[in-house]
Design a protein around this motif. Sequence first.
Motif, PDB file in Angstrom:
ATOM      1  N   GLY A  12       6.367   7.048  -4.346  1.00 49.91           N
ATOM      2  CA  GLY A  12       6.283   6.386  -5.641  1.00 49.91           C
ATOM      3  C   GLY A  12       5.207   5.322  -5.598  1.00 49.91           C
ATOM      4  O   GLY A  12       5.305   4.376  -4.810  1.00 49.91           O
ATOM      5  N   LEU A  13       4.182   5.465  -6.404  1.00 46.30           N
ATOM      6  CA  LEU A  13       3.108   4.474  -6.405  1.00 46.30           C
ATOM      7  C   LEU A  13       3.551   3.171  -7.064  1.00 46.30           C
ATOM      8  O   LEU A  13       3.103   2.093  -6.666  1.00 46.30           O
ATOM      9  CB  LEU A  13       1.864   5.041  -7.079  1.00 46.30           C
ATOM     10  N   ALA A  14       4.437   3.250  -8.066  1.00 46.78           N
ATOM     11  CA  ALA A  14       4.924   2.036  -8.722  1.00 46.78           C
ATOM     12  C   ALA A  14       5.796   1.218  -7.778  1.00 46.78           C
ATOM     13  O   ALA A  14       5.684  -0.009  -7.720  1.00 46.78           O
ATOM     14  CB  ALA A  14       5.704   2.390  -9.990  1.00 46.78           C
ATOM     15  N   SER A  15       6.653   1.887  -7.027  1.00 53.14           N
ATOM     16  CA  SER A  15       7.560   1.180  -6.115  1.00 53.14           C
ATOM     17  C   SER A  15       6.950   0.951  -4.735  1.00 53.14           C
ATOM     18  O   SER A  15       7.480   0.164  -3.950  1.00 53.14           O
ATOM     19  CB  SER A  15       8.855   1.980  -5.942  1.00 53.14           C
ATOM     20  N   ARG A  16       5.864   1.678  -4.462  1.00 55.61           N
ATOM     21  CA  ARG A  16       5.214   1.622  -3.148  1.00 55.61           C
ATOM     22  C   ARG A  16       6.176   2.011  -2.024  1.00 55.61           C
ATOM     23  O   ARG A  16       6.157   1.434  -0.944  1.00 55.61           O
ATOM     24  CB  ARG A  16       4.614   0.249  -2.874  1.00 55.61           C
ATOM     25  N   LYS A  17       7.023   2.993  -2.325  1.00 57.01           N
ATOM     26  CA  LYS A  17       8.023   3.441  -1.356  1.00 57.01           C
ATOM     27  C   LYS A  17       7.990   4.958  -1.220  1.00 57.01           C
ATOM     28  O   LYS A  17       7.604   5.673  -2.143  1.00 57.01           O
ATOM     29  CB  LYS A  17       9.425   3.040  -1.811  1.00 57.01           C
ATOM     30  N   VAL A  83       3.370  13.999  -2.053  1.00 60.11           N
ATOM     31  CA  VAL A  83       3.196  14.008  -3.493  1.00 60.11           C
ATOM     32  C   VAL A  83       3.280  12.558  -3.939  1.00 60.11           C
ATOM     33  O   VAL A  83       4.287  11.880  -3.678  1.00 60.11           O
ATOM     34  CB  VAL A  83       4.284  14.849  -4.193  1.00 60.11           C
ATOM     35  N   GLU A  84       2.246  12.069  -4.580  1.00 57.08           N
ATOM     36  CA  GLU A  84       2.234  10.694  -5.085  1.00 57.08           C
ATOM     37  C   GLU A  84       2.459  10.730  -6.600  1.00 57.08           C
ATOM     38  O   GLU A  84       1.695  11.350  -7.323  1.00 57.08           O
ATOM     39  CB  GLU A  84       0.911  10.015  -4.770  1.00 57.08           C
ATOM     40  N   VAL A  85       3.542  10.057  -7.029  1.00 55.37           N
ATOM     41  CA  VAL A  85       3.908  10.030  -8.434  1.00 55.37           C
ATOM     42  C   VAL A  85       3.750   8.597  -8.919  1.00 55.37           C
ATOM     43  O   VAL A  85       4.379   7.679  -8.383  1.00 55.37           O
ATOM     44  CB  VAL A  85       5.339  10.538  -8.671  1.00 55.37           C
ATOM     45  N   SER A  86       2.927   8.380  -9.935  1.00 55.43           N
ATOM     46  CA  SER A  86       2.575   7.024 -10.349  1.00 55.43           C
ATOM     47  C   SER A  86       3.746   6.223 -10.885  1.00 55.43           C
ATOM     48  O   SER A  86       3.808   5.014 -10.691  1.00 55.43           O
ATOM     49  CB  SER A  86       1.454   7.068 -11.400  1.00 55.43           C
ATOM     50  N   TYR A  87       4.710   6.845 -11.547  1.00 55.05           N
ATOM     51  CA  TYR A  87       5.776   6.101 -12.214  1.00 55.05           C
ATOM     52  C   TYR A  87       7.062   5.988 -11.407  1.00 55.05           C
ATOM     53  O   TYR A  87       8.037   5.431 -11.886  1.00 55.05           O
ATOM     54  CB  TYR A  87       6.071   6.705 -13.596  1.00 55.05           C
ATOM     55  N   LEU A  88       7.082   6.488 -10.183  1.00 52.31           N
ATOM     56  CA  LEU A  88       8.287   6.346  -9.349  1.00 52.31           C
ATOM     57  C   LEU A  88       8.198   5.119  -8.470  1.00 52.31           C
ATOM     58  O   LEU A  88       7.183   4.668  -8.089  1.00 52.31           O
ATOM     59  CB  LEU A  88       8.488   7.586  -8.474  1.00 52.31           C
TER      60      LEU A  88
END
Length: 88
Positions: A12-17, A83-88
Amino acid sequence: MLPLKQAILIIGLASRKTIKSLDVPTDFPSDLSLMKFLLDNGITIASSCGGVGSCKKCIVNGDLISCQITLKDFINYKEISAVEVSYL
């Protein structure tokens, strides 16, 4: 034979996790989309077109439309293992 990775990390790019690690089965259908694989494994992927590629909301890794790339092609695409998801 398709060279398979043991797992795909969901980041998750938003959570950086790292959200989850998904095992890649050895016997998945060759036409299985990355989006369907993610949805089947409990990863929420934005989409308003039902996976036909017209809304382009299911983008992962910055520029890949997850409903338009097969899991097989994703695995072989530049040897990606996340897989990098911007909003997770």
